[in-house]
Design a protein around this motif. Structure first.
Motif, PDB file in Angstrom:
ATOM      1  N   ALA A  19       0.830  -1.210   0.000  1.00 44.97           N
ATOM      2  CA  ALA A  19       0.000   0.000   0.000  1.00 44.97           C
ATOM      3  C   ALA A  19       0.861   1.255   0.000  1.00 44.97           C
ATOM      4  CB  ALA A  19      -0.915  -0.002   1.218  1.00 44.97           C
ATOM      5  N   ARG A  20       0.546   2.186  -0.895  1.00 44.69           N
ATOM      6  CA  ARG A  20       1.287   3.437  -0.993  1.00 44.69           C
ATOM      7  C   ARG A  20       0.348   4.606  -0.700  1.00 44.69           C
ATOM      8  NH1 ARG A  20       1.911   0.646  -5.488  1.00 44.69           N
ATOM      9  NH2 ARG A  20       0.634   2.147  -6.607  1.00 44.69           N
ATOM     10  N   ALA A  21      -0.667   4.377   0.104  1.00 43.44           N
ATOM     11  CA  ALA A  21      -1.691   5.394   0.351  1.00 43.44           C
ATOM     12  C   ALA A  21      -1.065   6.694   0.827  1.00 43.44           C
ATOM     13  CB  ALA A  21      -2.688   4.889   1.390  1.00 43.44           C
ATOM     14  N   GLN A  22      -1.445   7.786   0.161  1.00 43.26           N
ATOM     15  CA  GLN A  22      -0.849   9.075   0.503  1.00 43.26           C
ATOM     16  C   GLN A  22      -1.167   9.511   1.919  1.00 43.26           C
ATOM     17  OE1 GLN A  22      -2.896   8.437  -1.987  1.00 43.26           O
ATOM     18  NE2 GLN A  22      -4.596   9.876  -2.105  1.00 43.26           N
ATOM     19  N   GLY A  23      -2.287   9.005   2.487  1.00 45.76           N
ATOM     20  CA  GLY A  23      -2.627   9.357   3.854  1.00 45.76           C
ATOM     21  C   GLY A  23      -1.611   8.887   4.877  1.00 45.76           C
ATOM     22  N   SER A  24      -0.833   7.858   4.529  1.00 46.91           N
ATOM     23  CA  SER A  24       0.181   7.362   5.456  1.00 46.91           C
ATOM     24  C   SER A  24       1.357   8.327   5.578  1.00 46.91           C
ATOM     25  CB  SER A  24       0.677   5.986   5.021  1.00 46.91           C
ATOM     26  OG  SER A  24       1.301   6.039   3.753  1.00 46.91           O
ATOM     27  N   TRP A  25       1.428   9.313   4.683  1.00 51.37           N
ATOM     28  CA  TRP A  25       2.477  10.329   4.737  1.00 51.37           C
ATOM     29  C   TRP A  25       2.005  11.600   5.460  1.00 51.37           C
ATOM     30  CZ3 TRP A  25       7.106   9.409   1.754  1.00 51.37           C
ATOM     31  CH2 TRP A  25       7.062   8.274   0.946  1.00 51.37           C
ATOM     32  N   LEU A  26       0.727  11.652   5.827  1.00 47.64           N
ATOM     33  CA  LEU A  26       0.138  12.880   6.348  1.00 47.64           C
ATOM     34  C   LEU A  26      -0.321  12.723   7.791  1.00 47.64           C
ATOM     35  CD1 LEU A  26      -2.099  13.718   3.253  1.00 47.64           C
ATOM     36  CD2 LEU A  26       0.002  14.903   3.916  1.00 47.64           C
ATOM     37  N   GLN A  27      -0.279  13.819   8.527  1.00 48.03           N
ATOM     38  CA  GLN A  27      -0.837  13.832   9.865  1.00 48.03           C
ATOM     39  C   GLN A  27      -2.360  13.900   9.790  1.00 48.03           C
ATOM     40  OE1 GLN A  27       0.958  17.255  11.722  1.00 48.03           O
ATOM     41  NE2 GLN A  27       2.578  16.024  12.666  1.00 48.03           N
ATOM     42  N   LYS A  28      -3.001  13.527  10.885  1.00 46.32           N
ATOM     43  CA  LYS A  28      -4.446  13.641  10.974  1.00 46.32           C
ATOM     44  C   LYS A  28      -4.860  15.106  10.822  1.00 46.32           C
ATOM     45  CE  LYS A  28      -8.348  12.486  13.987  1.00 46.32           C
ATOM     46  NZ  LYS A  28      -8.762  11.898  15.288  1.00 46.32           N
ATOM     47  N   GLY A  29      -5.860  15.336   9.988  1.00 45.02           N
ATOM     48  CA  GLY A  29      -6.354  16.684   9.755  1.00 45.02           C
ATOM     49  C   GLY A  29      -5.718  17.394   8.585  1.00 45.02           C
ATOM     50  N   VAL A  30      -4.735  16.761   7.914  1.00 49.79           N
ATOM     51  CA  VAL A  30      -4.045  17.364   6.779  1.00 49.79           C
ATOM     52  C   VAL A  30      -4.495  16.693   5.492  1.00 49.79           C
ATOM     53  CG1 VAL A  30      -1.815  17.890   5.731  1.00 49.79           C
ATOM     54  CG2 VAL A  30      -2.050  17.878   8.226  1.00 49.79           C
ATOM     55  N   SER A  31      -5.067  17.449   4.575  1.00 53.58           N
ATOM     56  CA  SER A  31      -5.475  16.924   3.271  1.00 53.58           C
ATOM     57  C   SER A  31      -4.339  17.122   2.267  1.00 53.58           C
ATOM     58  CB  SER A  31      -6.739  17.632   2.771  1.00 53.58           C
ATOM     59  OG  SER A  31      -7.824  17.402   3.632  1.00 53.58           O
ATOM     60  N   GLY A  32      -4.383  16.364   1.177  1.00 51.19           N
ATOM     61  CA  GLY A  32      -3.341  16.511   0.169  1.00 51.19           C
ATOM     62  C   GLY A  32      -3.671  15.797  -1.118  1.00 51.19           C
ATOM     63  N   SER A  55      -6.147  12.703  -0.528  1.00 49.64           N
ATOM     64  CA  SER A  55      -6.360  12.296   0.856  1.00 49.64           C
ATOM     65  C   SER A  55      -7.168  13.371   1.559  1.00 49.64           C
ATOM     66  CB  SER A  55      -5.028  12.086   1.577  1.00 49.64           C
ATOM     67  OG  SER A  55      -5.246  11.714   2.923  1.00 49.64           O
ATOM     68  N   HIS A  56      -8.273  12.956   2.167  1.00 53.15           N
ATOM     69  CA  HIS A  56      -9.130  13.895   2.901  1.00 53.15           C
ATOM     70  C   HIS A  56      -8.789  13.847   4.379  1.00 53.15           C
ATOM     71  CE1 HIS A  56     -12.562  16.312   4.021  1.00 53.15           C
ATOM     72  NE2 HIS A  56     -12.944  15.371   4.869  1.00 53.15           N
ATOM     73  N   GLN A  57      -8.219  14.933   4.860  1.00 57.02           N
ATOM     74  CA  GLN A  57      -7.890  15.072   6.287  1.00 57.02           C
ATOM     75  C   GLN A  57      -6.938  13.978   6.784  1.00 57.02           C
ATOM     76  OE1 GLN A  57      -9.226  17.810   8.334  1.00 57.02           O
ATOM     77  NE2 GLN A  57      -9.458  18.459   6.203  1.00 57.02           N
ATOM     78  N   GLY A  58      -6.232  13.340   5.843  1.00 56.55           N
ATOM     79  CA  GLY A  58      -5.263  12.335   6.234  1.00 56.55           C
ATOM     80  C   GLY A  58      -5.836  11.011   6.679  1.00 56.55           C
ATOM     81  N   PHE A  59      -7.158  10.822   6.584  1.00 57.60           N
ATOM     82  CA  PHE A  59      -7.733   9.558   7.059  1.00 57.60           C
ATOM     83  C   PHE A  59      -8.516   8.797   5.996  1.00 57.60           C
ATOM     84  CE2 PHE A  59     -11.394  12.327   7.727  1.00 57.60           C
ATOM     85  CZ  PHE A  59     -12.468  11.511   7.406  1.00 57.60           C
ATOM     86  N   LEU A  60      -8.830   9.417   4.855  1.00 59.56           N
ATOM     87  CA  LEU A  60      -9.555   8.725   3.793  1.00 59.56           C
ATOM     88  C   LEU A  60      -8.902   9.061   2.455  1.00 59.56           C
ATOM     89  CD1 LEU A  60     -11.961   6.915   3.085  1.00 59.56           C
ATOM     90  CD2 LEU A  60     -13.312   8.995   2.746  1.00 59.56           C
ATOM     91  N   ASP A  61      -8.396   8.018   1.766  1.00 55.41           N
ATOM     92  CA  ASP A  61      -7.665   8.204   0.516  1.00 55.41           C
ATOM     93  C   ASP A  61      -8.382   7.539  -0.649  1.00 55.41           C
ATOM     94  OD1 ASP A  61      -5.744   9.167   2.275  1.00 55.41           O
ATOM     95  OD2 ASP A  61      -4.585   7.306   2.237  1.00 55.41           O
ATOM     96  N   VAL A  62      -8.297   8.179  -1.810  1.00 53.53           N
ATOM     97  CA  VAL A  62      -8.723   7.560  -3.062  1.00 53.53           C
ATOM     98  C   VAL A  62      -7.574   7.722  -4.048  1.00 53.53           C
ATOM     99  CG1 VAL A  62     -11.197   7.875  -2.730  1.00 53.53           C
ATOM    100  CG2 VAL A  62      -9.870   9.692  -3.808  1.00 53.53           C
TER     101      VAL A  62
END
Length: 227
Positions: A19-32, A55-62
């Motif tokens: 898994a290369r999910a971008q959310g794993s690179w982000l803190q909670k609350g940070v979108s990217g 990534s929405h708020q660092g917790f949900l990625d598509v």
């Protein structure tokens, strides 16, 4: 055209990427938003993949991935293979000062497309799809003010179905594989709040599951906050 061909193709394309999910690179609350390039290899194939994600708020990625696969099939030297995939990743638990680990769960779907004059000349065609369910845990370790590394371990179940269609009928082969993935994501946060990273990875499993290695280079443009 041998009917066992479909089984050979399945074997060289079976290994799912860690898994290369971008959310794993982000803190909670940070979108990217992210752009990734991945190169991977196993005993029977090499893959080049391009991924775009949000990534929405660092917790949900598509994410959506387009990949070109170089499969070494002796009976089909002119085979071209492409893959289109989509993934959804949820991070129910994010690392904080009191929570030592982040946790993610994911699901993905891929559809593979094949082109070959050899197949066409024999009145044959191949179609293939796969789905993955997985879960993993990771932890961010700061190395300096702007550099850090996040080791990740993931366990995934992969189901794949391939159909070889001939003039006189068709044959469908399905199989399941359990895969363990390990990676280490090295990230650099620039002065504009963007994240630049590289993540080597290995995926392996029991039985006939081939071992695959790969490396991902990623850029994430943060939309709120910074890691």
């Amino acid at each position: 055209m041998p009917r066992t061909l479909v089984i050979v193709i399945w074997l060289v394309l079976v290994v799912p990427a860690v898994a290369r999910a971008q959310g794993s690179w982000l803190q909670k609350g940070v979108s990217g938003v992210s752009a990734e390039v991945t190169v991977s290899h196993d005993a029977g194939s090499s893959t080049l993949g391009l991924t775009g994600g949000y990534s929405h708020q660092g917790f949900l990625d598509v994410g959506v991935t387009l990949a070109w696969i170089d499969a070494n099939i002796p009976n089909i030297p002119d085979l071209s293979a492409y893959s289109l995939g989509a993934e959804l990743v949820y991070h129910p638990l994010k690392q904080t000062k009191t929570i030592p680990l982040s946790v993610e769960v994911e699901t993905s779907y891929t559809q593979d497309f094949f082109s070959s004059d050899t197949l066409s000349a024999n009145g044959a065609s191949v179609s293939q799809w796969g789905t993955t369910l997985g879960a993993g845990a990771y932890r961010f370790f700061p190395l300096s003010e702007r550099i850090g590394v996040s080791p990740l371990i993931e366990f995934a179940w992969r189901h794949q179905s391939a159909t070889l269609t001939l003039v006189d009928g068709s044959q469908t082969t399905t199989d399941d594989a359990f895969v363990i993935g390990l990676s280490a994501a090295l990230a650099y946060l620039d002065s504009a709040g963007h994240i630049w990273g590289v993540a080597p990875a290995v995926a392996f499993g029991p039985g006939d599951t081939p071992t695959g290695v790969g490396i991902t280079v990623i850029f994430i443009g943060t939309l709120s906050g910074a890691r």
